[in-house]
Write an enzyme that holds these catalytic residues in place. Structure first.
Site, short mmCIF file in Angstrom:
data_model
loop_
_atom_site.label_atom_id
_atom_site.label_comp_id
_atom_site.label_asym_id
_atom_site.label_seq_id
_atom_site.Cartn_x
_atom_site.Cartn_y
_atom_site.Cartn_z
N SER A 237 13.84 -22.85 -0.76
CA SER A 237 13.85 -24.21 -1.29
C SER A 237 12.58 -24.45 -2.08
O SER A 237 11.55 -23.81 -1.83
CB SER A 237 13.94 -25.22 -0.15
OG SER A 237 13.68 -26.53 -0.61
N TYR B 3 11.19 -29.04 7.15
CA TYR B 3 12.06 -28.22 6.31
C TYR B 3 11.23 -27.30 5.40
O TYR B 3 11.48 -26.10 5.32
CB TYR B 3 12.97 -29.12 5.48
CG TYR B 3 13.94 -28.39 4.60
CD1 TYR B 3 15.05 -27.75 5.13
CD2 TYR B 3 13.77 -28.36 3.22
CE1 TYR B 3 15.96 -27.09 4.32
CE2 TYR B 3 14.66 -27.71 2.40
CZ TYR B 3 15.75 -27.07 2.95
OH TYR B 3 16.64 -26.41 2.15
N LYS C 107 11.01 -23.14 5.40
CA LYS C 107 11.41 -22.33 4.24
C LYS C 107 10.24 -21.47 3.74
O LYS C 107 10.44 -20.35 3.27
CB LYS C 107 11.94 -23.23 3.13
CG LYS C 107 13.28 -23.88 3.45
CD LYS C 107 14.36 -22.84 3.68
CE LYS C 107 15.73 -23.46 3.87
NZ LYS C 107 16.80 -22.45 4.06
#
Length: 244
Positions: A145, A158, A162
């Site tokens: 991401s 998140y 990643k």
């Protein structure tokens, strides 16, 4: 057209019921790949599998949580039953609390769940898949991401997960350099998905592209060897994707 003397390639795709995972499954199925698909929501996964099966694609759909060891083992068993595995696409992920909130406002158990899904599960699946991937000079595709490299407030869990997956991908690629198996990271860029809408419900997504915008990348990746892309990180919306 598939060579009748050569079995069609097989991909195992996690998070395949919606969004990017569904798009990848649609593309690979459309060019003759056989598929093992998984996601947590059985109804959505079944709908995708039935649509692809209706077009003649061989699909094994197994609903479940990639964070669970027994489910991971079953996915590899399904791929083995198809006789080979060419791609392991680790696309399943969790954002954390939705709507998103500051990193230090997240419950610790949510952080642990995100890391289990976004980092531990991809590595654990790669461990299990390695014998099959060795036979095909296969490829592990870890979906990353933009949050892994840029700072987005309230997307800390998140983004951290990643970033960890990116680093794990580079390390595993180096460790497998002489095996024929490749590992690559793919940043698909901002896309209009269900997860994005849930994470930021007040954000207008009308100008954000759908996952179909990444299709040129997947077409390119399917035509190059694992060794050409191993250890690299790609931006799916920013071609051309030079392997030199």
């Amino acid at each position: 057209m598939t060579n009748p003397l050569r079995p069609s390639r097989v991909a195992l795709i996690t998070g395949a019921s919606t969004g990017l995972g569904e798009t990848i499954a649609e593309f690979l199925g459309g060019v003759g790949w056989r598929l093992v698909l998984t996601a947590r929501t059985e109804s959505d996964l079944t709908a995708v599998a039935e649509r692809l099966s209706g077009r003649g694609v061989i699909v094994r759909a197994v609903a479940g949580d990639v964070g669970e060891a027994a489910h991971r083992a079953r996915l590899i068993a399904e791929a083995s039953s198809l006789g080979r595995l060419d791609w392991l696409v680790n696309n399943a992920s969790q954002m954390g609390v939705s709507p998103i909130r500051p990193l230090l406002d997240h419950p610790v158990d949510v952080f642990e769940k995100v890391l289990r899904t976004n980092v531990i599960a991809p590595v654990a699946l790669a461990q299990l898949a390695l014998p099959l991937l060795r036979e095909t000079d296969g490829l592990v595709v870890n979906v990353s991401s933009e949050a892994a490299v840029d700072v987005f407030p309230c997307a800390g869990i998140y983004g951290a997960s990643k970033a960890a997956l990116d680093q794990a991908s580079r390390i595993i690629a180096a460790e497998l350099a002489d095996t024929g198996v490749g590992v690559t990271s793919v940043d698909p860029g901002g896309m209009r998905t269900r997860g994005y809408a849930e994470a930021e419900p007040d954000f207008d997504l009308s100008s954000v592209p759908t996952p179909d915008v990444t299709l040129p990348f997947w077409k390119w990746l399917a035509e190059v060897s694992s060794g050409e892309v191993s250890g690299r990180r790609y931006l799916a919306q920013s071609g051309p994707w030079d392997t030199k």
